[in-house]
Design a protein around this motif. Structure first.
Motif, mmCIF file in Angstrom:
data_model
loop_
_atom_site.group_PDB
_atom_site.id
_atom_site.type_symbol
_atom_site.label_atom_id
_atom_site.label_comp_id
_atom_site.label_asym_id
_atom_site.label_seq_id
_atom_site.Cartn_x
_atom_site.Cartn_y
_atom_site.Cartn_z
ATOM 1 N N MET A 179 10.373 40.193 -39.616
ATOM 2 C CA MET A 179 10.411 37.967 -38.776
ATOM 3 C C MET A 179 12.079 39.581 -37.526
ATOM 4 O O MET A 179 12.967 40.036 -38.116
ATOM 5 C CB MET A 179 11.679 37.794 -39.660
ATOM 6 C CG MET A 179 12.029 36.766 -39.288
ATOM 7 S SD MET A 179 12.800 35.614 -41.367
ATOM 8 C CE MET A 179 11.671 34.430 -41.276
ATOM 9 N N PHE A 184 6.260 36.584 -46.655
ATOM 10 C CA PHE A 184 6.683 36.263 -46.056
ATOM 11 C C PHE A 184 6.061 33.991 -46.423
ATOM 12 O O PHE A 184 4.803 34.149 -46.217
ATOM 13 C CB PHE A 184 6.313 35.860 -44.657
ATOM 14 C CG PHE A 184 7.641 37.122 -43.766
ATOM 15 C CD1 PHE A 184 8.653 36.787 -44.145
ATOM 16 C CD2 PHE A 184 7.067 38.240 -43.698
ATOM 17 C CE1 PHE A 184 10.049 37.673 -43.809
ATOM 18 C CE2 PHE A 184 8.170 39.918 -43.215
ATOM 19 C CZ PHE A 184 9.717 38.715 -43.091
ATOM 20 N N ASP A 234 8.824 43.575 -44.195
ATOM 21 C CA ASP A 234 8.015 42.711 -45.746
ATOM 22 C C ASP A 234 7.298 44.390 -46.280
ATOM 23 O O ASP A 234 6.697 44.883 -46.005
ATOM 24 C CB ASP A 234 7.272 41.802 -44.847
ATOM 25 C CG ASP A 234 5.598 41.381 -46.388
ATOM 26 O OD1 ASP A 234 6.092 41.766 -47.111
ATOM 27 O OD2 ASP A 234 4.299 40.770 -45.760
ATOM 28 N N ALA A 269 9.210 30.050 -43.359
ATOM 29 C CA ALA A 269 10.090 30.755 -44.000
ATOM 30 C C ALA A 269 11.081 30.567 -42.356
ATOM 31 O O ALA A 269 12.173 30.662 -42.299
ATOM 32 C CB ALA A 269 9.241 32.321 -43.261
ATOM 33 N N GLU A 270 10.209 29.766 -41.799
ATOM 34 C CA GLU A 270 11.300 30.110 -40.297
ATOM 35 C C GLU A 270 12.323 28.900 -41.073
ATOM 36 O O GLU A 270 13.637 28.557 -40.391
ATOM 37 C CB GLU A 270 10.694 29.324 -39.335
ATOM 38 C CG GLU A 270 10.076 30.895 -38.594
ATOM 39 C CD GLU A 270 8.763 31.019 -38.906
ATOM 40 O OE1 GLU A 270 8.453 30.060 -39.787
ATOM 41 O OE2 GLU A 270 8.324 32.473 -38.646
ATOM 42 N N VAL A 278 18.991 37.259 -46.560
ATOM 43 C CA VAL A 278 17.990 36.601 -46.345
ATOM 44 C C VAL A 278 16.808 36.610 -46.637
ATOM 45 O O VAL A 278 15.671 35.765 -46.963
ATOM 46 C CB VAL A 278 17.864 37.352 -44.989
ATOM 47 C CG1 VAL A 278 17.505 38.859 -44.506
ATOM 48 C CG2 VAL A 278 16.089 36.641 -43.442
ATOM 49 N N ARG A 336 13.328 28.179 -43.880
ATOM 50 C CA ARG A 336 14.621 28.615 -44.932
ATOM 51 C C ARG A 336 15.433 29.255 -44.195
ATOM 52 O O ARG A 336 16.445 28.911 -44.568
ATOM 53 C CB ARG A 336 13.586 29.272 -45.819
ATOM 54 C CG ARG A 336 12.723 28.431 -46.845
ATOM 55 C CD ARG A 336 11.569 29.528 -47.739
ATOM 56 N NE ARG A 336 10.920 28.891 -48.226
ATOM 57 C CZ ARG A 336 10.181 29.506 -49.375
ATOM 58 N NH1 ARG A 336 10.498 30.576 -49.991
ATOM 59 N NH2 ARG A 336 8.935 28.491 -50.647
ATOM 60 N N VAL A 337 15.172 30.167 -43.645
ATOM 61 C CA VAL A 337 16.021 31.191 -42.981
ATOM 62 C C VAL A 337 16.660 30.617 -41.920
ATOM 63 O O VAL A 337 17.588 30.741 -41.589
ATOM 64 C CB VAL A 337 15.291 32.133 -41.735
ATOM 65 C CG1 VAL A 337 16.295 33.236 -40.909
ATOM 66 C CG2 VAL A 337 14.651 33.284 -42.761
ATOM 67 N N LEU A 350 14.599 33.218 -48.208
ATOM 68 C CA LEU A 350 12.475 33.280 -47.886
ATOM 69 C C LEU A 350 11.961 33.180 -49.192
ATOM 70 O O LEU A 350 11.218 32.806 -49.089
ATOM 71 C CB LEU A 350 12.780 35.270 -47.145
ATOM 72 C CG LEU A 350 13.025 35.280 -45.974
ATOM 73 C CD1 LEU A 350 12.820 36.451 -45.083
ATOM 74 C CD2 LEU A 350 12.085 34.202 -44.660
ATOM 75 N N ARG A 351 12.656 34.091 -50.202
ATOM 76 C CA ARG A 351 12.172 33.995 -51.805
ATOM 77 C C ARG A 351 12.957 34.175 -52.908
ATOM 78 O O ARG A 351 13.016 35.453 -52.880
ATOM 79 C CB ARG A 351 11.014 35.026 -51.899
ATOM 80 C CG ARG A 351 9.749 34.592 -49.973
ATOM 81 C CD ARG A 351 8.512 35.246 -50.814
ATOM 82 N NE ARG A 351 8.013 35.094 -51.561
ATOM 83 C CZ ARG A 351 6.276 34.885 -52.697
ATOM 84 N NH1 ARG A 351 5.615 36.016 -51.685
ATOM 85 N NH2 ARG A 351 5.988 34.634 -54.123
#
Length: 418
Positions: free
Chosen positions: A246, A97, A84, A101-102, A262, A104-105, A266-267
């Motif tokens: 992460m 994050f 991050d 986040a989990e 990734v 999405r990944v 995430l964003r």
């Protein structure tokens, strides 16, 4: 004069020059070796050790390199770390994050498990204790507290001595539960979960629901207290002195692609907030480790061969001194200097060859035994196995050159006087 010279030529023609057949050379060499079997065995021992070390070095180096490749393929090559960065200093966010986040990944192809974690910064009045204030167990200021989503324990391949890891339920509802490394649990006086023990971080109690005995990744878990990310964020806020990270575990071959996707997953609006670290190249590391091991152990094998060569040379030289009378008798009966040289050279070469064969067998057995004990697949090159006895033969020949030459230079008259 003519009759005299012609008579000498006739006698020389009738008697002929002294010859040494290959059969006689081999039989004399074997007889010389078997004359003192104990000395011959000890003489060949150095070559046995040298050649055995040579085989073991190359075999174990190749086997270890293969295992390094396998382990890196299974662990390091299936691991992605995401840092991050928080963006630019002017608009830096404390925790980039997102809460989901989990999830999405996990939608990325090839992801097995993923989780966000950071080290919780505790104040001087927030030590980790195994009992409330005033009871027997004192405070432990050395134990670190890790805030981690439930996916971190899965991505680290945690194995539990007792209990279970916390789940998404504990994350969602900010449950005050904790997972301890086995060493940390013992230090806090927690040996079993049957009594439903609790620890205290400052004045906040946490129920211990699992004790981790081993992990494949992130070994600092074994020395830490791991609590849900949402719980830590609610009590102490987002990370301040350290940035969140992460940990992602992927299927074999997917890590490189996941590391490229990734940040956007995430964003999508701010992928620059993250820095994905792909796994290192296992091939280059395997080559480096294999070369280091090979160079180190080949030096040891070379030293053993030098010791073996010195032993053969010393023993052959002593044999020359002890058999001076025999050499003189052979020379008096017509043996030439080259015959004496070949005889002693053949003996030293035979010792080297026998030592090379024995060393090859011992080295091969050592490689197979270590591989069986470690549950590895032994790797032995046929070229190495074929060249090892030749190496022992050359060692014996080189070691016997000087003693054999010295034996061939002994005058027959002087030898018979001794």
């Amino acid at each position: 004069m003519k009759r005299s010279s012609s008579g000498r030529r006739a006698r020389r023609a009738s008697t002929g020059r002294s010859r040494l057949s290959l059969r006689d050379l081999l039989s004399e060499s074997v007889a010389g070796i078997l004359q003192r079997p104990a000395r011959s065995v000890l003489t060949a021992l150095g070559t046995v050790l040298g050649v055995g070390a040579f085989i073991a070095v190359l075999g174990l180096t190749g086997t270890a390199a293969s295992q390094i490749d396998t382990r890196f393929s299974k662990l390091t090559a299936t691991e992605v770390n995401v840092e991050d960065t928080g963006g630019q200093d002017s608009a830096r966010v404390p925790l980039a994050f997102p809460e989901d986040a989990e999830k999405r990944v996990s939608r990325l192809n090839g992801v097995e498990a993923a989780g966000v974690y950071w080290r919780v910064r505790l104040g001087p009045n927030d030590p980790v204790r195994g009992a409330p204030i005033g009871m027997a167990n004192g405070a432990d200021s050395q134990t670190q507290v890790i805030a981690a989503s439930s996916g971190v324990l899965d991505a680290a391949h945690s194995r539990f001595a007792e209990g279970l890891p916390y789940s998404e339920f504990h994350d969602r509802y900010r449950q005050q539960v904790a997972v301890l490394g086995q060493a940390t649990a013992a230090r806090l006086g927690i040996t079993t979960l049957r009594t439903m023990p609790a620890i205290f971080i400052g004045d906040t109690p946490f129920t211990v629901i699992g004790i981790v005995k081993d992990v494949d990744r992130k070994p600092d878990i074994l020395m830490s207290v791991v609590i849900p990310r949402s719980t830590a964020e609610a009590i102490w806020g987002p990370p301040s002195d350290t940035r969140a990270q992460m940990l992602i575990s992927t299927h074999l071959g997917a890590a490189s692609q996941v590391s490229k996707q990734v940040a956007v997953a995430l964003r999508p609006e701010h992928p620059e907030y993250f820095n994905a670290v792909p796994p290192p190249d296992p091939k280059s590391l395997r080559t480096a480790v294999g070369n280091d091991l090979g160079q180190l152990f080949l030096v040891l094998a070379g030293v053993s061969l030098v010791i073996g060569a010195v032993g053969i040379a010393n023993t052959t030289l002593v044999a020359v001194m002890e058999r001076t009378a025999e050499i003189g008798l052979r020379r008096a009966l017509g043996a030439r200097g080259i015959h004496i040289l070949l005889q002693f050279l053949a003996e030293s070469a035979a010792l080297g060859l026998v030592g090379g064969l024995a060393g090859t067998s011992i080295g091969s057995v050592a490689v197979v035994s270590v591989s069986v004990a470690k549950q590895w697949t032994p790797i032995l090159s046929p070229v190495t196995l074929m060249s090892a006895p030749v190496l022992g033969l050359l060692t014996g020949i080189l070691a016997g050159l000087y003693p054999a030459w010295r034996a061939s230079r002994i005058p027959p008259v002087e030898a018979l006087r001794r």
